[in-house]
Design a protein around this motif. Structure first.
Motif, PDB file in Angstrom:
ATOM      1  N   LYS B  45      64.353  84.792  45.480  1.00 44.78           N
ATOM      2  CA  LYS B  45      63.719  85.823  46.294  1.00 44.78           C
ATOM      3  C   LYS B  45      63.398  85.298  47.690  1.00 44.78           C
ATOM      4  O   LYS B  45      63.817  85.856  48.700  1.00 44.78           O
ATOM      5  CB  LYS B  45      62.410  86.285  45.625  1.00 44.78           C
ATOM      6  CG  LYS B  45      62.604  87.227  44.454  1.00 44.78           C
ATOM      7  CD  LYS B  45      61.264  87.473  43.756  1.00 44.78           C
ATOM      8  CE  LYS B  45      61.469  87.754  42.269  1.00 44.78           C
ATOM      9  NZ  LYS B  45      60.333  87.330  41.439  1.00 44.78           N
ATOM     10  N   LEU B  46      62.629  84.216  47.738  1.00 41.80           N
ATOM     11  CA  LEU B  46      62.099  83.727  49.014  1.00 41.80           C
ATOM     12  C   LEU B  46      63.183  83.255  49.972  1.00 41.80           C
ATOM     13  O   LEU B  46      63.038  83.350  51.182  1.00 41.80           O
ATOM     14  CB  LEU B  46      61.103  82.586  48.749  1.00 41.80           C
ATOM     15  CG  LEU B  46      59.822  82.990  48.013  1.00 41.80           C
ATOM     16  CD1 LEU B  46      58.990  81.759  47.686  1.00 41.80           C
ATOM     17  CD2 LEU B  46      58.998  83.945  48.872  1.00 41.80           C
ATOM     18  N   SER B  47      64.262  82.748  49.418  1.00 42.51           N
ATOM     19  CA  SER B  47      65.315  82.230  50.292  1.00 42.51           C
ATOM     20  C   SER B  47      66.197  83.363  50.818  1.00 42.51           C
ATOM     21  O   SER B  47      67.119  83.127  51.595  1.00 42.51           O
ATOM     22  CB  SER B  47      66.167  81.216  49.544  1.00 42.51           C
ATOM     23  OG  SER B  47      66.956  81.874  48.574  1.00 42.51           O
ATOM     24  N   GLY B  48      65.925  84.592  50.416  1.00 41.01           N
ATOM     25  CA  GLY B  48      66.752  85.707  50.856  1.00 41.01           C
ATOM     26  C   GLY B  48      68.099  85.735  50.165  1.00 41.01           C
ATOM     27  O   GLY B  48      69.069  86.255  50.698  1.00 41.01           O
ATOM     28  N   LYS B  49      68.139  85.181  48.984  1.00 44.55           N
ATOM     29  CA  LYS B  49      69.349  85.198  48.150  1.00 44.55           C
ATOM     30  C   LYS B  49      70.569  84.560  48.827  1.00 44.55           C
ATOM     31  O   LYS B  49      71.706  84.906  48.552  1.00 44.55           O
ATOM     32  CB  LYS B  49      69.700  86.630  47.740  1.00 44.55           C
ATOM     33  CG  LYS B  49      68.682  87.204  46.764  1.00 44.55           C
ATOM     34  CD  LYS B  49      69.088  88.580  46.272  1.00 44.55           C
ATOM     35  CE  LYS B  49      68.007  89.155  45.357  1.00 44.55           C
ATOM     36  NZ  LYS B  49      68.326  90.440  44.791  1.00 44.55           N
ATOM     37  N   SER B  50      70.294  83.632  49.726  1.00 45.24           N
ATOM     38  CA  SER B  50      71.403  83.006  50.426  1.00 45.24           C
ATOM     39  C   SER B  50      72.042  81.887  49.609  1.00 45.24           C
ATOM     40  O   SER B  50      73.172  81.504  49.855  1.00 45.24           O
ATOM     41  CB  SER B  50      70.936  82.466  51.774  1.00 45.24           C
ATOM     42  OG  SER B  50      69.730  81.739  51.613  1.00 45.24           O
ATOM     43  N   PHE B  51      71.324  81.394  48.611  1.00 43.26           N
ATOM     44  CA  PHE B  51      71.873  80.300  47.813  1.00 43.26           C
ATOM     45  C   PHE B  51      72.290  80.782  46.440  1.00 43.26           C
ATOM     46  O   PHE B  51      71.674  81.680  45.869  1.00 43.26           O
ATOM     47  CB  PHE B  51      70.852  79.182  47.652  1.00 43.26           C
ATOM     48  CG  PHE B  51      70.375  78.655  48.969  1.00 43.26           C
ATOM     49  CD1 PHE B  51      71.266  78.049  49.851  1.00 43.26           C
ATOM     50  CD2 PHE B  51      69.053  78.778  49.341  1.00 43.26           C
ATOM     51  CE1 PHE B  51      70.838  77.561  51.071  1.00 43.26           C
ATOM     52  CE2 PHE B  51      68.615  78.297  50.564  1.00 43.26           C
ATOM     53  CZ  PHE B  51      69.511  77.695  51.427  1.00 43.26           C
ATOM     54  N   ASP B  52      73.279  80.127  45.918  1.00 42.73           N
ATOM     55  CA  ASP B  52      73.740  80.427  44.564  1.00 42.73           C
ATOM     56  C   ASP B  52      72.700  79.939  43.544  1.00 42.73           C
ATOM     57  O   ASP B  52      72.051  78.913  43.756  1.00 42.73           O
ATOM     58  CB  ASP B  52      75.074  79.712  44.342  1.00 42.73           C
ATOM     59  CG  ASP B  52      75.762  80.200  43.088  1.00 42.73           C
ATOM     60  OD1 ASP B  52      76.394  81.263  43.144  1.00 42.73           O
ATOM     61  OD2 ASP B  52      75.647  79.524  42.056  1.00 42.73           O
TER      62      ASP B  52
END
Ligand SMILES: [Zn+2]
Ligand SMILES: [Zn+2]
Ligand SMILES: [Zn+2]
Ligand SMILES: [Zn+2]
Lengths: 142, 142
Positions: B45-52
């Motif tokens: 959530k917090l990372s903005g879903k940028s990581f797998d």
DNA sequence: AATAAATTGCAACTGTGTTGCAAAAGTATA
DNA sequence: TATACTTTTGCAACACAGTTGCAATTTATT
């Protein structure tokens, strides 16, 4: 000996206002037989896979709600349950005893005779429950 | 202020002999920003879903191995992680502090200033580590 | 035994965590 | 800075854990 357990189990279910079913009796038998905490997978194995997974989940949840079993904290994704010997009531679990996890045999035990120590937290914290999980090597593996 | 964190994070990774990657820096930033423990879903959530998802799992495992974070016991299937402030080293986590779980806001905090009390277990038990998780109402929610 | 209420099992689904492998990013060296 | 080398990442695929709705079965009550 097994019939004595059955009486005990019947009484326990009656006093919790739960109907006496095969699954519930069997799962309580497993708790009484085992000398440590059990997790979901154990019930599927130990029961000979006679019960559906869903039934086991629901039974454990019911026992939790009624204060028949309590959960033990872990640092992994498993959920471990142990039967409540004394101080738990419906919707109100207070496990005033320490839990022990053996790093050798992997068993988790309730140390009923070991009280939770008194803690003094910083001001502003309202303490409702304290859980203590000790890990190390148990009596049997020593 | 954010640049100061970045230096700190770079140093932390270097001293753990880990290469400095975007994922690792971002996850450590989230730990430093948050005032409590985080679980896997939080990073997505917090990372903005940028990581797998897989990368997050592997990063957390790496940080655990290197003693950068520690796990906090729970009674459900979630795994909560907090950054280690002091006493952890590679492959050897000793969290000599108490953890607090607030029943109001749901946050889990490290109470660094509260020591784990001394316990006396029955004879035959070899104690290696003691975990204490207190639940109740936290400072902020009081 | 008949009825009503509660429990169970099944199917289907969502979520969590793992593994292998190729592409991408990071590090070291010249 | 360009190159080669090493490590990390993302994807696909999988295995397993836990949940929900509903119909069939079991248990309790009369
Ligand atoms: Zn043991
Ligand atoms: Zn216990
Ligand atoms: Zn709070
Ligand atoms: Zn902590």
């Amino acid at each position: 000996m097994p019939s004595k357990n059955k009486e005990l189990i019947t009484e326990l279910l009656k006093s919790s206002k739960l109907s006496i079913t095969e699954t519930r009796v069997k799962i309580l038998e497993l708790f009484l037989k085992s000398n440590g905490a059990l997790e979901h997978a154990d019930f599927e194995k130990l029961s000979g896979k006679s019960f559906d997974r869903v039934t086991i989940y629901r039974t454990l949840q019911t026992f939790l709600d009624k204060g028949i079993v309590h959960k033990i904290p872990t640092t992994d994704t498993s959920v471990r349950y142990a039967i409540c010997r004394s101080e738990c009531r419906e919707h109100e679990h207070h496990d005033h005893h320490v839990h022990f996890r053996c790093e050798e045999c992997g068993s988790t035990q309730c140390l009923e005779e070991t009280d939770i120590p008194v803690l003094s937290l910083p001001k502003g914290y309202d303490v409702r429950n304290v859980e203590v999980v000790v890990s190390g090597v148990c009596k049997a593996c020593h």
